[in-house]
Design an enzyme around this catalytic site. Structure first.
Site, PDB file in Angstrom:
ATOM      1  N   LYS A   1       0.831  -1.198   0.000  1.00 18.76           N
ATOM      2  CA  LYS A   1       0.000   0.000   0.000  1.00 18.76           C
ATOM      3  C   LYS A   1       0.872   1.258   0.000  1.00 18.76           C
ATOM      4  O   LYS A   1       0.680   2.161  -0.815  1.00 18.76           O
ATOM      5  CB  LYS A   1      -0.922   0.005   1.231  1.00 18.76           C
ATOM      6  CG  LYS A   1      -1.920   1.140   1.224  1.00 18.76           C
ATOM      7  CD  LYS A   1      -2.591   1.343   2.555  1.00 18.76           C
ATOM      8  CE  LYS A   1      -1.696   2.143   3.477  1.00 18.76           C
ATOM      9  NZ  LYS A   1      -2.327   2.581   4.717  1.00 18.76           N
TER      10      LYS A   1
ATOM     11  N   ASP B   1      -6.315   0.394   0.654  1.00 16.15           N
ATOM     12  CA  ASP B   1      -6.424   0.557   2.101  1.00 16.15           C
ATOM     13  C   ASP B   1      -7.803   0.058   2.529  1.00 16.15           C
ATOM     14  O   ASP B   1      -8.552  -0.522   1.731  1.00 16.15           O
ATOM     15  CB  ASP B   1      -6.182   2.018   2.514  1.00 16.15           C
ATOM     16  CG  ASP B   1      -7.357   2.908   2.119  1.00 16.15           C
ATOM     17  OD1 ASP B   1      -8.235   2.465   1.337  1.00 16.15           O
ATOM     18  OD2 ASP B   1      -7.409   4.051   2.598  1.00 16.15           O
TER      19      ASP B   1
END
Ligand code: SF4
Length: 216
Positions: A124, A142
């Site tokens: 991420k 996320d």
């Protein structure tokens, strides 16, 4: 009822989100790729608002890599103590800074493979840095991107990695970064984890979760 939107419906969702969130962008305050990298590492399991509160002081005093290397874990942990897991994050940030200096000549690497070698940097974080700092198309998944994209029915992914790979298949590459931001904004402003505001949602005609609720 099928679980996924058609390609045409996905295109419509993209257009609607672009109308609703024309200015969707990264909400972590930063003035350089280095500051963005640090802010994203600090943001794990913490809100961007809370990260912005601590980085305001951190970046004022230690705006770049050389300045940050004057710190040690103990002093950094005092500055960032208002965010979750601040001790682990202090350790990771200092190790990350040393690795940047020693292995990358003080520069932020511009490839995914290099970024994920940095302490505290996972998929991420690497994708957020590549897209926001270096203009590369990437989809960082996320909690909001995971929840919202699966609720809408753009993808059906049981975990963040499967969701990321599925989104890359379903979305045009030139929309990856924009959709990352728009799905986050939608998750923060409308499609809350608890009590999503479906009745007033601008894309509810094209949301699988809403359609399924309507036929019950
Ligand atoms: S209709 Fe509800 S579940 Fe679907 S995207 Fe909108 S807020 Fe989220």
């Amino acid at each position: 009822m099928k679980d996924l939107l058609s390609d045409k419906e996905v295109s419509t969702v993209i257009s609607l989100l672009e109308e609703i969130y024309p200015f969707a962008n990264c909400e972590l305050n930063h003035r350089s790729p280095f500051q963005l990298l640090i802010a994203v590492v600090l943001s794990a399991q913490t809100t961007d608002i809370r990260v912005n509160e601590v980085t305001e002081e951190l970046f004022r005093q230690y705006p770049d890599l050389d300045a940050m290397l004057e710190l040690d874990e103990e002093r950094l942990s005092v500055i960032i103590r208002k965010i979750g897991m601040y001790r682990t994050k202090s350790k990771n940030v200092m190790a990350l800074c040393r690795k940047l200096k020693n292995d990358f000549g003080g520069n932020i690497p511009e490839t995914f493979a290099e970024l994920v070698t940095l302490p505290g940097v996972g998929r991420k974080t690497a994708n957020v840095v590549l897209s926001n700092a270096f203009g590369q198309q990437a989809i960082a998944v996320d909690t909001h991107v995971f929840r919202v994209s699966n609720r809408i029915g753009i993808v059906s992914g049981s975990d963040p990695l499967k969701t990321e790979l599925a989104l890359m298949q379903r979305l045009p590459k030139e929309k990856w970064t924009a959709m990352h931001h728009m799905l986050i904004w939608h998750g923060r402003r409308q499609c809350f984890a608890r009590n999503p505001q479906c009745a007033s949602c601008g894309i509810n005609d094209f949301c699988m979760m809403f359609r399924k609720a309507a036929v019950k």
